[in-house]
Design an enzyme around this catalytic site. Structure first.
Site, PDB file in Angstrom:
ATOM      1  N   ARG A   1      13.673   0.150  -1.581  1.00  0.00           N
ATOM      2  CA  ARG A   1      14.477   1.342  -1.016  1.00  0.00           C
ATOM      3  C   ARG A   1      15.140   2.447  -1.936  1.00  0.00           C
ATOM      4  O   ARG A   1      15.364   3.379  -1.526  1.00  0.00           O
ATOM      5  CB  ARG A   1      15.169   0.665   0.271  1.00  0.00           C
ATOM      6  CG  ARG A   1      14.612   0.096   1.242  1.00  0.00           C
ATOM      7  CD  ARG A   1      13.327   0.431   1.737  1.00  0.00           C
ATOM      8  NE  ARG A   1      12.028  -0.418   1.124  1.00  0.00           N
ATOM      9  CZ  ARG A   1      10.920   0.193   1.272  1.00  0.00           C
ATOM     10  NH1 ARG A   1      10.534   1.301   1.919  1.00  0.00           N
ATOM     11  NH2 ARG A   1       9.792  -0.227   0.432  1.00  0.00           N
TER      12      ARG A   1
ATOM     13  N   ASP B   1      -2.305   2.053   9.655  1.00  0.00           N
ATOM     14  CA  ASP B   1      -1.129   1.985   8.835  1.00  0.00           C
ATOM     15  C   ASP B   1      -0.631   0.705   8.932  1.00  0.00           C
ATOM     16  O   ASP B   1      -0.854  -0.159  10.057  1.00  0.00           O
ATOM     17  CB  ASP B   1      -0.273   3.006   8.983  1.00  0.00           C
ATOM     18  CG  ASP B   1       0.797   3.330   8.062  1.00  0.00           C
ATOM     19  OD1 ASP B   1       0.646   2.856   6.867  1.00  0.00           O
ATOM     20  OD2 ASP B   1       1.767   4.062   8.263  1.00  0.00           O
TER      21      ASP B   1
ATOM     22  N   GLN C   1       4.765  -6.293   1.129  1.00  0.00           N
ATOM     23  CA  GLN C   1       5.783  -5.923   2.020  1.00  0.00           C
ATOM     24  C   GLN C   1       5.409  -6.205   3.494  1.00  0.00           C
ATOM     25  O   GLN C   1       5.791  -6.005   4.521  1.00  0.00           O
ATOM     26  CB  GLN C   1       5.881  -4.308   2.235  1.00  0.00           C
ATOM     27  CG  GLN C   1       6.086  -3.696   0.846  1.00  0.00           C
ATOM     28  CD  GLN C   1       6.340  -2.199   1.003  1.00  0.00           C
ATOM     29  OE1 GLN C   1       7.079  -1.710   1.722  1.00  0.00           O
ATOM     30  NE2 GLN C   1       5.329  -1.283   0.489  1.00  0.00           N
TER      31      GLN C   1
ATOM     32  N   LYS D   1       1.501   6.562   0.715  1.00  0.00           N
ATOM     33  CA  LYS D   1       0.568   6.242   1.597  1.00  0.00           C
ATOM     34  C   LYS D   1       0.226   7.171   2.733  1.00  0.00           C
ATOM     35  O   LYS D   1      -0.620   7.415   3.244  1.00  0.00           O
ATOM     36  CB  LYS D   1       0.649   4.753   2.140  1.00  0.00           C
ATOM     37  CG  LYS D   1       1.913   4.476   2.954  1.00  0.00           C
ATOM     38  CD  LYS D   1       1.924   3.194   3.467  1.00  0.00           C
ATOM     39  CE  LYS D   1       3.123   2.825   4.260  1.00  0.00           C
ATOM     40  NZ  LYS D   1       3.134   3.597   5.656  1.00  0.00           N
ATOM     41  N   THR D   2       1.459   7.615   3.348  1.00  0.00           N
ATOM     42  CA  THR D   2       1.289   8.524   4.459  1.00  0.00           C
ATOM     43  C   THR D   2       0.914   9.690   4.239  1.00  0.00           C
ATOM     44  O   THR D   2       0.111  10.494   5.156  1.00  0.00           O
ATOM     45  CB  THR D   2       2.996   8.895   5.098  1.00  0.00           C
ATOM     46  OG1 THR D   2       3.598   7.659   5.461  1.00  0.00           O
ATOM     47  CG2 THR D   2       2.924   9.482   6.232  1.00  0.00           C
TER      48      THR D   2
END
Length: 659
Positions: free
Chosen positions: A592, A212, A243, A28-29
């Site tokens: 993670r 974001d 999330q 996504k970043t």
């Protein structure tokens, strides 16, 4: 690596409201930064008219750096990449008059806020009740409510009391020309919703918004985005309802549904390809989160390898659990020649770190605990920041009270109480009262003389702040007030004294780093951003942190401890009906891990001095059995694993003895 089709669709659609549902590890970043570059280079949108908003300064710095690599030359000049609160600060610095503030307003930190609310609350209030009051006031602000609206909305005695405290608290903030952290959103929202001219001006100033972690927005933040975007809806919201783990601090995942209602032409793009996790890990994540209700269905997939089975460790108690984890980390580091920073231990609550820290020290595994006492919460750092705040804003009474007698100036509580009464009668701040001959004449000669010296010091600091970088001002301040000598007199233990003196140097380095990163040059902006920074540089060490702190991070090896039915899910959350958020916490923890994941639980734990029997977490039964290896259920595999650990342990001992 080129963009996949879904990522490209998200980058190239710029003609209306867009929601990007970005699963864990889906890039996504990269999508956000590539879209900023696309807007500048392909759509010819001036960088100064684009704002990318996220939730941490660290994420904002990363985005800014990535955009700098994608957009050459001066094309990115003026681009806004910041947190919600930094954007609110920028707004108030420009529109302070519309928000009822004077130039140079102060921003109170959490301690200042708590101290002020404590003064306004009933006497002898207990800490839990004080925290509840402060939380209710904060919640009202996060919902964008004024004190009057909070009073109308109050549904019980506690909320009515909180609304009264809120009103008195805001009156005091106004008198001090100060705001708190929540006001950095609430006040701009009030201006934008109530002033058409300001609203039109800011919509022209910021033509395109990228937001974001959209699932973490609260009500006020959602309304702020809506007020800035307007009916045109030129924005990209990036989020993942799976999330959403911050409901306890006001985050509202329903904001994703609100977007669909407020913008009927909303386009939705799903990013479902995961670039992080081995397939076994991803299947576990998909299986567990499938038990939650979903507004938007998605299923992550990966082209990574299968990876080893997810290990489930059954341990006798929390000490045994810690020993197993520490031993496994030492073994894997040796086996894979992996640096320590590729390991993470995740847990539900900070109290779980104690046994782990002991075991890691015994195993000679270097570690770093995220979420301990933050650098900016250390007493000596807060003292120096209070001096700088007062130099920036002479009406900052909270800062005045913290440092007026530090180092000691023989200004006692009786003098301060009298000074407060005189300042209140004249409707001026404490520092301004201390500069009034009429006020000083009503105090003892010794107290008046000390106050004059203090006021002179602050005035000189303020003059230097206009021409001296903040980092140099810190050095000057330490020298001028003899703060190193003050610490030496207060702290007798040499190692602790040295650490506290090092913290003074580190504060100057923080300001220097902010200057290099291009933060706003004036002292007010630097103080606000520094006070809510999130720098965390653990070096080459295994990371210990809560599941909440782990969001947005990734590690090669992850150990998720305390996966039992009183810890994860937390029994309080189960009682309150928040089981889905607990499941999302586990989902965040699982995703993670890039290569190897271990889940562990203890059959017994010590709680409140008693030994309590535990059951494995109900969530473990929701995982795909074919992707798990349970210790104790496969004798042959367990024996081989124990032999491997023993061999590794002996080799490690031999290495230590050789050293």
């Amino acid at each position: 690596m080129s963009l996949n089709p879904q990522q490209r669709a998200a980058v190239e659609y710029c003609d209306g409201p867009l929601l990007v549902l970005a699963g864990a590890g889906s890039g996504k970043t990269r999508v956000i930064t590539e879209k900023i570059a696309h807007l500048i280079k392909r759509r010819q949108v001036p960088a100064a008219k684009i704002a990318a908003i996220t939730f941490t300064n660290k994420a904002a710095r990363e985005m800014r750096e990535r955009v700098g690599k994608l957009v050459s030359g001066t094309a990115a000049e003026g681009l806004t990449v910041c947190t919600f609160h930094a954007l609110g600060l920028k707004f108030l610095q420009i529109e302070h008059a519309r928000a009822g503030l004077r130039r140079g307003f102060s921003i109170l930190d959490a301690d200042d806020t708590q101290g002020m609310i404590k003064e306004l609350a009933p006497k002898a209030i207990k800490p839990d009740a004080l925290f509840a009051l402060q939380s209710l006031v904060s919640r009202a602000k996060n919902e964008g409510l004024t004190p009057e609206q909070a009073a109308v909305a109050a549904s019980g005695a506690r909320e009515r009391e909180a609304a009264e405290i809120y009103a008195a608290y805001q009156r005091r903030l106004a008198a001090f020309n100060a705001v708190d952290f929540d006001d950095l959103i609430r006040l701009p929202l009030g201006v934008l919703e109530g002033d058409g001219e300001a609203r039109a001006g800011w919509r022209e100033r910021l033509r395109y918004l990228l937001v974001d972690e959209y699932q973490d927005t609260n009500s006020a933040q959602y309304r702020l985005v809506k007020a800035l975007a307007g009916e045109r809806g030129l924005f990209t919201a990036v989020g993942d309802d799976d999330q959403s783990i911050y409901a306890w601090r006001g985050a509202n995942p329903e904001n994703l549904a609100e977007l669909s209602r407020d913008y009927p032409k909303l386009r939705v793009v799903k990013l479902e390809q995961n670039y992080r996790c081995a397939r076994r890990i991803l299947r576990c994540a998909n299986k567990v989160i499938a038990h939650n209700a979903h507004l938007f269905e998605k299923r992550l997939w990966s082209e990574q390898g299968e990876g080893p089975p997810v290990r489930v460790l059954e341990c006798r108690d929390d000490e045994h659990e810690a020993e197993c984890v520490a031993g496994a980390i030492a073994h894997l580091a040796e086996k894979h020649k992996a640096p320590w920073h590729e390991f993470a231990i995740l847990y539900r609550g900070n109290h779980q770190s104690r046994a782990l820290e002991k075991a890691l020290r015994l195993a000679r595994v270097p570690y770093h605990v995220t979420g301990g006492t933050a650098f900016l919460d250390r007493a000596e750092v807060k003292d120096l920041l209070a001096y700088l705040r007062l130099a920036n804003n002479p009406d900052d009474d909270a800062a005045f009270l913290r440092v007026v007698n530090l180092p000691r100036r023989d200004i006692g509580a009786t003098t301060l109480e009298k000074l407060g009464e005189l300042a209140g009668a004249r409707h001026v701040s404490l520092l301004r009262a201390a500069q009034s001959d009429a006020v000083l004449g009503q105090l003892t000669g010794r107290a008046a003389s000390s106050l004059v010296a203090f006021a002179t010091l602050v005035r000189e600091l303020a003059a230097k702040a206009e021409r001296m970088p903040a980092a140099d001002l810190v050095d000057e301040l330490v020298r001028r007030i003899g703060y190193a000598e003050h610490i030496a007199a207060q702290v007798k233990e040499p190692a602790l004294r040295e650490r506290r003196l090092e913290n003074l140097k580190e504060l100057g380095e923080w300001f220097r780093a902010m200057q290099k990163e291009g933060a706003a040059g004036d002292l007010a902006a630097q103080l606000a951003l520094l006070s809510h920074g999130d720098r965390d540089e653990p070096g080459n060490a295994a990371r210990l942190m809560t599941l909440h702190s782990a969001k947005g991070l990734e590690f090669r090896f992850v150990f998720l401890v305390g996966v039992d039915d009183t810890t994860l899910p937390h029994e309080g959350s189960v009682e309150e009906g928040r089981i889905e958020e607990e499941r999302r916490l586990l989902y965040v923890g699982i995703t993670r891990a890039k290569e190897q994941l271990s889940l562990s639980y203890a059959k017994r734990r010590k709680r409140f001095g008693e030994i309590i029997a535990n059951q494995p977490s109900r969530f473990l039964a929701e995982l795909p059995t074919d992707d798990l290896h349970w210790s104790g259920r496969d004798a042959e595999q367990d024996a081989a694993h124990k032999q491997e650990l023993a061999t590794s342990h002996i080799a490690r001992l031999a290495s230590l003895l050789a050293d």
